[in-house]
Scaffold this motif. Structure first.
Motif, PDB file in Angstrom:
ATOM      1  N   ALA A 181       6.120 -32.131 -12.119  1.00 49.71           N
ATOM      2  CA  ALA A 181       5.407 -30.980 -12.866  1.00 49.71           C
ATOM      3  C   ALA A 181       4.275 -30.864 -13.379  1.00 49.71           C
ATOM      4  O   ALA A 181       4.551 -29.697 -13.638  1.00 49.71           O
ATOM      5  N   LEU A 182       2.818 -31.350 -13.471  1.00 46.76           N
ATOM      6  CA  LEU A 182       1.745 -30.122 -12.866  1.00 46.76           C
ATOM      7  C   LEU A 182       1.514 -29.598 -12.084  1.00 46.76           C
ATOM      8  O   LEU A 182       0.430 -28.966 -12.624  1.00 46.76           O
ATOM      9  N   GLY A 183       2.132 -29.968 -10.851  1.00 44.92           N
ATOM     10  CA  GLY A 183       1.598 -28.758  -9.326  1.00 44.92           C
ATOM     11  C   GLY A 183       1.225 -30.230  -9.056  1.00 44.92           C
ATOM     12  O   GLY A 183       0.193 -29.597  -8.013  1.00 44.92           O
ATOM     13  N   ILE A 184       1.141 -31.322  -9.032  1.00 45.06           N
ATOM     14  CA  ILE A 184      -0.152 -32.792  -8.193  1.00 45.06           C
ATOM     15  C   ILE A 184       0.675 -32.471  -7.422  1.00 45.06           C
ATOM     16  O   ILE A 184       1.624 -33.297  -7.106  1.00 45.06           O
ATOM     17  N   SER A 214      -8.275 -29.802 -13.974  1.00 44.92           N
ATOM     18  CA  SER A 214      -9.669 -30.402 -12.948  1.00 44.92           C
ATOM     19  C   SER A 214      -9.916 -29.557 -12.123  1.00 44.92           C
ATOM     20  O   SER A 214     -10.928 -29.267 -11.754  1.00 44.92           O
ATOM     21  N   GLY A 215      -9.083 -28.884 -10.934  1.00 48.35           N
ATOM     22  CA  GLY A 215      -8.626 -28.357  -9.968  1.00 48.35           C
ATOM     23  C   GLY A 215      -9.241 -28.654  -8.864  1.00 48.35           C
ATOM     24  O   GLY A 215      -9.777 -27.851  -7.924  1.00 48.35           O
ATOM     25  N   ALA A 245     -12.981 -40.392 -15.629  1.00 51.92           N
ATOM     26  CA  ALA A 245     -12.325 -41.024 -14.612  1.00 51.92           C
ATOM     27  C   ALA A 245     -12.327 -39.840 -13.670  1.00 51.92           C
ATOM     28  O   ALA A 245     -12.794 -40.332 -11.990  1.00 51.92           O
ATOM     29  N   LEU A 246     -12.705 -38.547 -14.139  1.00 52.92           N
ATOM     30  CA  LEU A 246     -12.533 -37.499 -12.857  1.00 52.92           C
ATOM     31  C   LEU A 246     -13.733 -37.306 -11.813  1.00 52.92           C
ATOM     32  O   LEU A 246     -13.505 -36.935 -10.602  1.00 52.92           O
ATOM     33  N   LYS A 247     -14.907 -37.698 -12.378  1.00 49.87           N
ATOM     34  CA  LYS A 247     -16.323 -38.183 -11.076  1.00 49.87           C
ATOM     35  C   LYS A 247     -15.562 -39.262 -10.043  1.00 49.87           C
ATOM     36  O   LYS A 247     -16.393 -39.161  -9.080  1.00 49.87           O
ATOM     37  N   TYR A 248     -14.462 -40.228  -9.833  1.00 44.63           N
ATOM     38  CA  TYR A 248     -14.385 -41.088  -9.062  1.00 44.63           C
ATOM     39  C   TYR A 248     -12.965 -40.777  -8.132  1.00 44.63           C
ATOM     40  O   TYR A 248     -13.214 -41.181  -6.922  1.00 44.63           O
ATOM     41  N   VAL A 249     -13.019 -38.958  -8.726  1.00 42.43           N
ATOM     42  CA  VAL A 249     -11.364 -38.695  -7.259  1.00 42.43           C
ATOM     43  C   VAL A 249     -12.548 -37.844  -6.218  1.00 42.43           C
ATOM     44  O   VAL A 249     -13.089 -37.966  -6.534  1.00 42.43           O
ATOM     45  N   VAL A 250     -11.441 -37.696  -5.423  1.00 43.75           N
ATOM     46  CA  VAL A 250     -12.677 -37.976  -3.840  1.00 43.75           C
ATOM     47  C   VAL A 250     -12.227 -36.166  -3.347  1.00 43.75           C
ATOM     48  O   VAL A 250     -10.971 -36.871  -3.200  1.00 43.75           O
ATOM     49  N   PRO A 251     -13.073 -35.079  -3.519  1.00 43.23           N
ATOM     50  CA  PRO A 251     -12.074 -33.886  -2.773  1.00 43.23           C
ATOM     51  C   PRO A 251     -11.744 -34.201  -1.856  1.00 43.23           C
ATOM     52  O   PRO A 251     -13.166 -35.251  -0.031  1.00 43.23           O
TER      53      PRO A 251
END
Ligand code: 5RP
Length: 228
Positions: free
Chosen positions: A67-70, A47-48, A19-25
């Motif tokens: 908790a994960l800094g998001i 993922s950064g 699913a990470l490839k669907y995240v739009v920077p």
């Protein structure tokens, strides 16, 4: 050489990664709730990818992301998202889903409605021909729970108030949840529209209007991408 089949947990990790490839920077991202989404949140944090922030569908997902800094942004601050990523309890051949196993169906539906694309991440066990084997979650105003239970009984189904540790579950929105067994939901849109109109129903866990556009299905052969 013998190969063991991947566990359900491994399939969840596989689809979470996919699913990470669907995240739009540079954009906001809608994030669902549940054990599969938890794997996605972990993958996202590692993922950064420089996205603008996450719009969360539950207090549980908010806590995990923070908790994960998001960075988590309130939905009131965001007009549209291009992508919403969430799991499902069942998904049918049209991309209609049953959701709410994690009690977050109302906020999930609200956030999904503001996204252009719903990306469902699920292991193969969630893929069904007809919705209804999984008990359908319905969030209700507490005073309406008995009457809504009777309405489901008239349809030949059995609604039970969800409890946790012997206590009635109270959702993030301060309401109750019914879990409804004995349904076969062939026309998901009609069913969603019908139950939505019963007085006291906050949200029915059928996602037909907010159906998935893409499903990343974790199978023993790898991730299958299904478009609807
Ligand atoms: C939470 C949900 C979840 O997406 C659904 O219950 C699937 O959860 P999991 O990934 O743990 O199987 O709708 O309200």
């Amino acid at each position: 050489m013998s190969q063991t089949a991947p566990t359900q947990d491994e399939l969840k990790i596989l689809v979470a990664q996919a699913a990470l490839k669907y995240v739009v920077p540079g954009e906001y991202l809608g994030v669902g709730t549940g054990s599969t989404v938890n794997k996605f949140i972990d993958a996202l944090a590692a993922s950064g990818i420089a996205f603008k922030g996450a719009v969360s569908s539950s207090l549980a997902s908010t806590a995990r992301m923070q908790a994960l800094g998001i960075p988590v942004v309130d939905l009131t601050q965001v007009e549209r998202m291009s992508v919403y990523i969430d799991g499902a309890d069942e998904i049918d051949p049209k991309g209609c889903m049953i959701k709410g196993g994690g009690a977050a169906l109302t906020r999930e539906k609200i956030v999904a409605a503001q996204a252009d694309q719903f990306v469902c991440i699920a292991d193969a066990s969630k893929n069904v021909a007809v919705l209804g084997a999984f008990a359908l979650p319905v969030e209700v105003i507490p005073m309406a729970a008995p009457e809504i239970t009777r309405r489901f009984k008239a349809l030949g189904a059995q609604a039970v108030l969800r409890t946790v540790n012997g206590q009635t579950l109270v959702t993030d929105n301060g309401q109750y949840l019914l879990d409804v067994k004995g349904l076969q939901i062939a026309d998901a849109l009609f069913f969603e529209n019908t139950v939505n109109q019963w007085p006291g129903v906050v949200t029915v866990g059928v996602f037909a209007r907010q159906h998935a556009h893409v499903c990343l299905l974790g199978t023993a052969q790898g991730v299958q991408t299904i478009l609807y």
